[in-house]
Every structure is written in structure tokens, then in C-alpha cells.
Motif scaffolding. Structure first.
Motif, PDB file in Angstrom:
ATOM      1  N   UNK A  19      -5.121   9.828  -0.247  1.00 41.44           N
ATOM      2  CA  UNK A  19      -5.528   8.715  -1.099  1.00 41.44           C
ATOM      3  C   UNK A  19      -4.706   7.483  -0.745  1.00 41.44           C
ATOM      4  N   UNK A  20      -5.369   6.330  -0.710  1.00 41.87           N
ATOM      5  CA  UNK A  20      -4.669   5.063  -0.519  1.00 41.87           C
ATOM      6  C   UNK A  20      -4.640   4.331  -1.850  1.00 41.87           C
ATOM      7  N   UNK A  21      -3.471   3.819  -2.203  1.00 42.44           N
ATOM      8  CA  UNK A  21      -3.312   3.029  -3.421  1.00 42.44           C
ATOM      9  C   UNK A  21      -2.833   1.638  -3.031  1.00 42.44           C
ATOM     10  N   UNK A  22      -3.556   0.624  -3.463  1.00 42.29           N
ATOM     11  CA  UNK A  22      -3.167  -0.758  -3.163  1.00 42.29           C
ATOM     12  C   UNK A  22      -3.899  -1.699  -4.105  1.00 42.29           C
ATOM     13  N   UNK A  73       0.847  -1.197   0.000  1.00 46.37           N
ATOM     14  CA  UNK A  73       0.000   0.000   0.000  1.00 46.37           C
ATOM     15  C   UNK A  73       0.881   1.246   0.000  1.00 46.37           C
ATOM     16  N   UNK A  74       0.364   2.273  -0.615  1.00 40.48           N
ATOM     17  CA  UNK A  74       1.006   3.580  -0.594  1.00 40.48           C
ATOM     18  C   UNK A  74      -0.057   4.635  -0.319  1.00 40.48           C
ATOM     19  N   UNK A  75       0.324   5.652   0.431  1.00 36.89           N
ATOM     20  CA  UNK A  75      -0.560   6.793   0.648  1.00 36.89           C
ATOM     21  C   UNK A  75      -0.082   7.955  -0.208  1.00 36.89           C
ATOM     22  N   UNK A  76      -1.029   8.645  -0.817  1.00 40.12           N
ATOM     23  CA  UNK A  76      -0.723   9.826  -1.616  1.00 40.12           C
ATOM     24  C   UNK A  76      -1.445  11.010  -0.974  1.00 40.12           C
ATOM     25  N   UNK A  77      -0.665  11.956  -0.522  1.00 36.10           N
ATOM     26  CA  UNK A  77      -1.221  13.135   0.138  1.00 36.10           C
ATOM     27  C   UNK A  77      -1.198  14.296  -0.835  1.00 36.10           C
ATOM     28  N   UNK A  78      -2.381  14.734  -1.250  1.00 34.48           N
ATOM     29  CA  UNK A  78      -2.499  15.851  -2.183  1.00 34.48           C
ATOM     30  C   UNK A  78      -2.915  17.078  -1.368  1.00 34.48           C
ATOM     31  N   UNK A  79      -2.061  18.069  -1.363  1.00 31.24           N
ATOM     32  CA  UNK A  79      -2.279  19.239  -0.517  1.00 31.24           C
ATOM     33  C   UNK A  79      -1.837  20.486  -1.262  1.00 31.24           C
ATOM     34  N   UNK A  80      -2.030  21.611  -0.623  1.00 27.09           N
ATOM     35  CA  UNK A  80      -1.420  22.846  -1.097  1.00 27.09           C
ATOM     36  C   UNK A  80      -0.828  23.538   0.119  1.00 27.09           C
ATOM     37  N   UNK A  81       0.418  23.953   0.015  1.00 28.68           N
ATOM     38  CA  UNK A  81       1.090  24.554   1.169  1.00 28.68           C
ATOM     39  C   UNK A  81       0.432  25.860   1.600  1.00 28.68           C
ATOM     40  N   UNK A  82      -0.336  26.489   0.727  1.00 25.24           N
ATOM     41  CA  UNK A  82      -1.056  27.716   1.066  1.00 25.24           C
ATOM     42  C   UNK A  82      -2.518  27.442   1.427  1.00 25.24           C
ATOM     43  N   UNK A  83      -2.857  26.200   1.690  1.00 24.06           N
ATOM     44  CA  UNK A  83      -4.235  25.843   2.059  1.00 24.06           C
ATOM     45  C   UNK A  83      -4.332  25.674   3.565  1.00 24.06           C
ATOM     46  N   UNK A  84      -5.180  26.464   4.198  1.00 22.69           N
ATOM     47  CA  UNK A  84      -5.336  26.389   5.642  1.00 22.69           C
ATOM     48  C   UNK A  84      -5.835  25.042   6.122  1.00 22.69           C
ATOM     49  N   UNK A  85      -6.733  24.426   5.366  1.00 21.78           N
ATOM     50  CA  UNK A  85      -7.228  23.108   5.758  1.00 21.78           C
ATOM     51  C   UNK A  85      -6.122  22.063   5.667  1.00 21.78           C
ATOM     52  N   UNK A  86      -5.217  22.224   4.712  1.00 17.79           N
ATOM     53  CA  UNK A  86      -4.061  21.325   4.652  1.00 17.79           C
ATOM     54  C   UNK A  86      -3.187  21.515   5.895  1.00 17.79           C
TER      55      UNK A  86
END
Length: 204
Positions: free
Chosen positions: A175-178, A1-14
Motif C-alpha cells: 500500500x502507498x500512503x501519501x 510518501x510511505x509504503x505499507x507492506x502487509x504480509x504474513x511470514x507463513x504466506x508463500x506468496x509473500x
């Protein structure tokens, strides 16, 4: 399994999700975490922060829900409303940090957000990446140089395409990929326990 973290460094929720991300990564040390910049403030959205009237209210809600800190230096940085959040620059910086320590991408993503939201440092300034890298025990000068190099721009553009291929249009998304499956296990806000329950329910 791999986790993929999609974020934005300027996003407060991130920023608010950073604690969950680090907790999940700590609970699953054998699971690689790929960090992808999503590109929230690019193109026509790259405008002075005063154009986003919801920012202060959103930050208060994020802090209430997640305990995330928004420091006085950050408040001073955005006080007159002229600061421009440029996600192209932030993505280039994340790419430079990730290149320096691929296995520490989640930790570095959280540190980068802290640099902005707590320390009030611009993510368009090479000095910010020198400091974040140095604080992490990395070669700050090398990371600052990588931030301005063409390879970082190419990596940032690659990140934006990767996020689009994953169908992610809201940040943060984990996201989880497996086994050929790709499943979002968190969007916006979630605790580490909630993420673990979702992973278990998926048999991941």
C-alpha cells in the motif's frame, strides 16, 4: 510518501514477493517502508499443514512466477504434514525484529521468510529469531527475548488491527500512503517495474 507492506511470514506468496519488496525499497531509499503482519494462520486456521492440500502446488506456481526458493530443509520440515503454521508467533517475531531495527523492516521480513521457506526453521522457535537477528548483525539474544515478551504479543495484535483498518484481507499487499490517500499498488504478485509504474500513475 510511505509504503505499507502487509504480509504474513507463513504466506508463500509473500515469500515470492520478497524480491520485489527489496527491489522497490532499494529504488526508493528515501521512502519509509512499514511492515505489518496480517495474521493468515490464526484461530481456527492454526492447524497442521496437511489440512492445506494446496500448499505444494501453490509453492510450485510461486517459484515459477517469482523465482522464489523453497529449500530441502523446508520440504523436510513439512514432509509428514504435522507442522503447524502459527501466524501469531510469526507476527510476534516480526515485531521483535522490527523493534531492533525499524529502518530495516523490509529486509528483516524477507530474511524471516527465508528462514522458514529455505532453511526450514519454525517461526515459533525463539532460536529462529536469534539466528535471523544475528545474521543481520543485530543482538540475537535480545531479539529472542523480545519475541517472548508481552510487548511483542501486543505489537502483533496491533498489526492485525492495522491490516484490518487498511482493508487488507489477502497477502501480500503493498500500500502507498501519501497526501491523505491510501492506495494498494500490488496484491499477490507484481514486479518492481509494475509497482513503479503504478506509483507514477498515482503521482506518488
Amino acid at each position: 510518501m510511505k509504503l505499507v507492506y502487509v504480509f504474513d511470514a507463513y504466506c508463500g506468496w509473500s515469500h515470492g514477493f520478497s524480491r520485489t519488496l527489496l527491489d522497490v525499497a532499494g529504488r526508493h531509499p528515501d521512502v519509509p517502508v512499514e511492515v505489518v503482519s496480517g495474521g493468515l494462520f490464526t484461530g481456527a486456521r492454526r492447524v497442521p499443514i496437511r489440512e492445506f492440500g494446496y500448499v505444494r502446488g501453490a509453492n510450485a506456481k510461486i517459484s515459477e512466477l517469482t523465482g522464489a526458493e523453497f529449500g530441502p530443509a523446508y520440504d523436510r520440515l513439512i514432509a509428514d504434514g504435522s507442522f503447524v503454521m502459527d501466524s501469531d508467533d510469526a507476527a510476534r517475531g516480526m515485531a521483535a525484529l522490527r523493534e531492533a531495527a525499524p529502518g530495516r523492516a523490509a529486509e528483516l521480513a524477507a530474511a524471516l521468510q527465508r528462514a522458514f521457506y529455505v532453511d526450514g526453521l519454525s517461526l515459533s522457535d525463539p532460536a529462529t529469531y536469534r539466528k535471523v537477528a544475528g545474521d543481520a548483525g543485530l543482538d540475537g539474544d535480545a531479539v529472542a527475548a523480545a519475541f517472548t515478551a508481552p510487548a511483542a504479543r501486543a505489537a502483533a495484535e496491533g498489526d492485525f488491527r492495522r491490516a484490518a483498518r487498511l482493508g487488507v484481507d489477502a497477502f501480500p499487499t503493498l500500500v502507498a500512503e501519501a497526501g491523505g490517500r491510501t492506495v494498494a499498488v500490488a496484491r499477490g504478485h507484481a514486479t518492481a517495474d509494475e509497482v513503479d509504474r503504478r506509483l507514477a500513475a498515482l503521482g506518488m
